[in-house]
Design a protein around this motif. Structure first.
Motif, PDB file in Angstrom:
ATOM      1  N   TRP A 118      39.134  17.508  41.424  1.00 48.79           N
ATOM      2  CA  TRP A 118      38.544  18.914  41.541  1.00 48.79           C
ATOM      3  C   TRP A 118      37.390  18.967  40.353  1.00 48.79           C
ATOM      4  CZ3 TRP A 118      38.586  21.593  36.700  1.00 48.79           C
ATOM      5  CH2 TRP A 118      39.491  20.733  35.706  1.00 48.79           C
ATOM      6  N   ARG A 119      36.482  19.965  40.232  1.00 45.40           N
ATOM      7  CA  ARG A 119      35.686  20.142  39.507  1.00 45.40           C
ATOM      8  C   ARG A 119      35.082  21.559  39.412  1.00 45.40           C
ATOM      9  NH1 ARG A 119      32.263  16.680  41.743  1.00 45.40           N
ATOM     10  NH2 ARG A 119      31.179  18.033  43.089  1.00 45.40           N
ATOM     11  N   GLU A 120      34.992  22.386  38.241  1.00 46.55           N
ATOM     12  CA  GLU A 120      34.442  23.747  38.278  1.00 46.55           C
ATOM     13  C   GLU A 120      32.927  23.530  37.880  1.00 46.55           C
ATOM     14  OE1 GLU A 120      35.700  27.976  36.323  1.00 46.55           O
ATOM     15  OE2 GLU A 120      37.184  26.316  36.042  1.00 46.55           O
ATOM     16  N   ALA A 121      32.012  23.892  38.990  1.00 48.97           N
ATOM     17  CA  ALA A 121      30.625  23.966  38.529  1.00 48.97           C
ATOM     18  C   ALA A 121      29.854  25.044  39.534  1.00 48.97           C
ATOM     19  CB  ALA A 121      29.977  22.511  38.955  1.00 48.97           C
ATOM     20  N   ALA A 122      30.498  25.969  39.999  1.00 51.02           N
ATOM     21  CA  ALA A 122      30.159  27.023  40.714  1.00 51.02           C
ATOM     22  C   ALA A 122      28.952  26.643  41.974  1.00 51.02           C
ATOM     23  CB  ALA A 122      29.315  28.144  39.862  1.00 51.02           C
ATOM     24  N   GLU A 123      29.581  25.560  42.451  1.00 49.48           N
ATOM     25  CA  GLU A 123      28.521  25.096  43.689  1.00 49.48           C
ATOM     26  C   GLU A 123      28.999  25.868  44.879  1.00 49.48           C
ATOM     27  OE1 GLU A 123      30.015  20.732  44.154  1.00 49.48           O
ATOM     28  OE2 GLU A 123      30.992  21.262  42.221  1.00 49.48           O
ATOM     29  N   THR A 124      28.203  25.300  45.777  1.00 49.53           N
ATOM     30  CA  THR A 124      28.231  25.916  47.252  1.00 49.53           C
ATOM     31  C   THR A 124      29.267  25.182  47.804  1.00 49.53           C
ATOM     32  OG1 THR A 124      25.909  26.781  47.302  1.00 49.53           O
ATOM     33  CG2 THR A 124      27.050  26.274  49.592  1.00 49.53           C
ATOM     34  N   GLU A 125      30.215  26.044  48.679  1.00 53.88           N
ATOM     35  CA  GLU A 125      31.141  25.264  49.443  1.00 53.88           C
ATOM     36  C   GLU A 125      30.897  25.736  51.028  1.00 53.88           C
ATOM     37  OE1 GLU A 125      35.761  25.223  50.365  1.00 53.88           O
ATOM     38  OE2 GLU A 125      34.919  26.746  48.878  1.00 53.88           O
ATOM     39  N   ARG A 126      30.854  24.939  51.834  1.00 53.89           N
ATOM     40  CA  ARG A 126      30.674  25.150  53.354  1.00 53.89           C
ATOM     41  C   ARG A 126      32.029  24.845  54.063  1.00 53.89           C
ATOM     42  NH1 ARG A 126      25.421  23.055  54.420  1.00 53.89           N
ATOM     43  NH2 ARG A 126      24.579  25.050  53.474  1.00 53.89           N
ATOM     44  N   LEU A 127      32.677  25.702  54.486  1.00 52.77           N
ATOM     45  CA  LEU A 127      33.900  25.481  55.171  1.00 52.77           C
ATOM     46  C   LEU A 127      33.522  25.330  56.804  1.00 52.77           C
ATOM     47  CD1 LEU A 127      34.975  27.877  52.857  1.00 52.77           C
ATOM     48  CD2 LEU A 127      37.078  26.577  53.830  1.00 52.77           C
ATOM     49  N   TRP A 128      33.445  24.117  57.312  1.00 55.72           N
ATOM     50  CA  TRP A 128      33.116  23.979  58.579  1.00 55.72           C
ATOM     51  C   TRP A 128      34.669  24.327  59.589  1.00 55.72           C
ATOM     52  CZ3 TRP A 128      28.573  23.338  60.739  1.00 55.72           C
ATOM     53  CH2 TRP A 128      27.253  23.008  59.905  1.00 55.72           C
ATOM     54  N   VAL A 129      34.442  24.994  60.435  1.00 53.13           N
ATOM     55  CA  VAL A 129      35.702  25.137  61.653  1.00 53.13           C
ATOM     56  C   VAL A 129      35.669  23.952  62.430  1.00 53.13           C
ATOM     57  CG1 VAL A 129      36.388  26.687  63.435  1.00 53.13           C
ATOM     58  CG2 VAL A 129      35.053  27.798  61.555  1.00 53.13           C
ATOM     59  N   ALA A 149      31.904  28.330  44.127  1.00 57.94           N
ATOM     60  CA  ALA A 149      33.329  27.746  44.437  1.00 57.94           C
ATOM     61  C   ALA A 149      33.814  26.588  43.399  1.00 57.94           C
ATOM     62  CB  ALA A 149      33.243  27.311  45.893  1.00 57.94           C
ATOM     63  N   GLU A 150      34.895  26.500  43.139  1.00 63.24           N
ATOM     64  CA  GLU A 150      35.574  25.332  42.363  1.00 63.24           C
ATOM     65  C   GLU A 150      35.638  24.276  43.495  1.00 63.24           C
ATOM     66  OE1 GLU A 150      39.195  23.873  39.800  1.00 63.24           O
ATOM     67  OE2 GLU A 150      39.683  25.693  41.129  1.00 63.24           O
ATOM     68  N   MET A 151      35.156  22.651  43.439  1.00 63.81           N
ATOM     69  CA  MET A 151      35.291  21.760  44.024  1.00 63.81           C
ATOM     70  C   MET A 151      36.706  20.943  44.091  1.00 63.81           C
ATOM     71  SD  MET A 151      35.799  18.460  44.451  1.00 63.81           S
ATOM     72  CE  MET A 151      35.390  17.545  43.059  1.00 63.81           C
ATOM     73  N   TYR A 152      37.489  21.150  45.308  1.00 58.28           N
ATOM     74  CA  TYR A 152      38.597  20.244  45.591  1.00 58.28           C
ATOM     75  C   TYR A 152      37.991  18.899  46.515  1.00 58.28           C
ATOM     76  CZ  TYR A 152      41.961  23.748  43.969  1.00 58.28           C
ATOM     77  OH  TYR A 152      42.704  24.442  43.290  1.00 58.28           O
ATOM     78  N   GLY A 153      38.621  18.053  46.064  1.00 59.45           N
ATOM     79  CA  GLY A 153      38.053  16.763  46.798  1.00 59.45           C
ATOM     80  C   GLY A 153      39.195  15.770  47.266  1.00 59.45           C
ATOM     81  N   GLU A 154      38.948  14.940  48.394  1.00 62.15           N
ATOM     82  CA  GLU A 154      39.665  13.966  48.683  1.00 62.15           C
ATOM     83  C   GLU A 154      39.964  12.935  47.663  1.00 62.15           C
ATOM     84  OE1 GLU A 154      41.751  14.541  51.205  1.00 62.15           O
ATOM     85  OE2 GLU A 154      40.960  15.953  52.444  1.00 62.15           O
ATOM     86  N   PHE A 170      31.004  20.259  49.699  1.00 62.49           N
ATOM     87  CA  PHE A 170      30.871  20.756  48.595  1.00 62.49           C
ATOM     88  C   PHE A 170      29.192  20.346  48.003  1.00 62.49           C
ATOM     89  CE2 PHE A 170      35.186  21.124  48.563  1.00 62.49           C
ATOM     90  CZ  PHE A 170      35.389  22.356  48.198  1.00 62.49           C
ATOM     91  N   GLU A 171      28.452  21.172  47.423  1.00 61.69           N
ATOM     92  CA  GLU A 171      27.341  20.891  47.093  1.00 61.69           C
ATOM     93  C   GLU A 171      26.976  19.312  46.288  1.00 61.69           C
ATOM     94  OE1 GLU A 171      23.648  22.989  44.332  1.00 61.69           O
ATOM     95  OE2 GLU A 171      25.825  24.030  44.860  1.00 61.69           O
ATOM     96  N   GLY A 172      28.155  19.079  45.450  1.00 64.36           N
ATOM     97  CA  GLY A 172      28.102  17.780  44.947  1.00 64.36           C
ATOM     98  C   GLY A 172      28.349  16.452  45.544  1.00 64.36           C
ATOM     99  N   GLY A 173      28.883  16.898  46.974  1.00 62.38           N
ATOM    100  CA  GLY A 173      29.038  15.911  48.142  1.00 62.38           C
ATOM    101  C   GLY A 173      30.392  15.594  48.548  1.00 62.38           C
ATOM    102  N   GLU A 174      31.388  16.114  47.803  1.00 65.53           N
ATOM    103  CA  GLU A 174      32.674  15.786  48.626  1.00 65.53           C
ATOM    104  C   GLU A 174      33.146  16.717  49.447  1.00 65.53           C
ATOM    105  OE1 GLU A 174      32.424  14.737  44.060  1.00 65.53           O
ATOM    106  OE2 GLU A 174      31.869  16.512  45.437  1.00 65.53           O
ATOM    107  N   VAL A 175      34.174  16.251  50.408  1.00 58.65           N
ATOM    108  CA  VAL A 175      34.682  16.863  51.539  1.00 58.65           C
ATOM    109  C   VAL A 175      36.198  17.166  51.135  1.00 58.65           C
ATOM    110  CG1 VAL A 175      32.923  15.904  53.322  1.00 58.65           C
ATOM    111  CG2 VAL A 175      35.237  14.863  52.691  1.00 58.65           C
ATOM    112  N   PHE A 176      36.717  18.045  51.760  1.00 60.74           N
ATOM    113  CA  PHE A 176      37.937  18.318  51.526  1.00 60.74           C
ATOM    114  C   PHE A 176      38.655  19.082  52.930  1.00 60.74           C
ATOM    115  CE2 PHE A 176      41.776  20.981  49.562  1.00 60.74           C
ATOM    116  CZ  PHE A 176      42.174  20.003  48.941  1.00 60.74           C
TER     117      PHE A 176
END
Length: 247
Positions: A118-129, A149-154, A170-176
């Motif tokens: 996880w990371r809390e950095a107010a980054e954009t999250e895009r939830l793909w369906v 959003a707070e980032m949650y990553g695999e 997530f804006e930082g590059g992770e997916v979840f």
């Protein structure tokens, strides 16, 4: 009418002015209002109430339980966790939200640590369906964008979902894996990732739509066939001449 009990540990709202400003009625109050507007009968329960507000009578009157927790997972009494688990196994729906991935209830039902990065950095999250034909995706476009959003990553240490509805970038590059469906016993479970307390995620219309869809999907099916277990008489005649069972 489906009865939804919205459970929230209700700690951050009392200790953090930012959270209190975003959710003056508590996270549970915001979710209850959204679900009320979508036609559900709602009631709320919090950590501080006797038996955390989840007495046998309350759960017996609950079709769907939503669970939000973060700072006080270990304060939830084991007997209440076991009570909730039993009701899920008997058919009550469960919607697990955001940091409740680490709740005793979810970990008990999953049988894994449910850990993640996880990371809390107010980054954009895009939830793909990723499963657009699933009922939980009804009314949602190709994706939902959460501005902060707070980032949650695999890797997310969960069992393989029965269905995966949303995958976050997530804006930082992770997916979840952000929208996961499970069946446990006669009950259905949906884990939904968004909902960090310092961001107004539960005021977002698309998030509210997912919550309503999820509560509908996990609701008990009144037309489901009766499940029969235990010792059972045969439905066809059996030749008993070679019966070797021990009596």
């Amino acid at each position: 009418m489906t009865t939804v009990t919205i459970w929230n540990e209700f700690v951050h709202e009392k200790e953090n002015d930012t959270v209190a400003d975003i959710y003056p009625e508590g996270i549970h109050g915001a979710i209850a209002t959204a679900l009320d507007e979508n036609g559900f009968k709602t009631q709320t329960a919090t950590l501080q109430e006797p038996e955390h507000g989840l007495t046998e009578d309350v759960l017996a009157d609950t079709d769907v339980l939503t669970w939000w927790g973060h700072a006080a997972h270990n304060e939830v009494k084991d007997e209440v966790v076991e009570r909730v688990q039993q009701h899920v196994l008997e058919g009550m729906g469960l919607v697990v939200l955001h940091s409740a991935h680490a709740s005793k209830v979810f970990r008990k039902l999953m049988g894994t640590s449910c850990n993640l990065k996880w990371r809390e950095a107010a980054e954009t999250e895009r939830l793909w369906v990723t499963n657009p034909t699933h009922p939980i995706a009804n009314g949602i476009g190709e994706f939902i964008e959460v501005p902060d959003a707070e980032m949650y990553g695999e890797h997310f240490d969960i069992p393989e979902p029965d269905s995966l509805i949303f995958t976050s970038w997530f804006e930082g590059g992770e997916v979840f894996r952000s929208g996961c469906c499970y069946h446990r016993g006669e009950g259905r479970i949906f884990y939904f990732r968004p909902g960090h307390e310092t961001y107004p995620v539960y005021h977002q219309e698309e998030i509210q739509q997912v919550l309503a869809n999820a509560c509908e999907w996990v609701s008990p099916n009144p037309d489901a066939p009766e499940i029969v277990r235990g010792n059972h008489e045969p439905i066809e005649e059996i030749d008993m001449t070679d019966d070797r069972s021990v009596h």
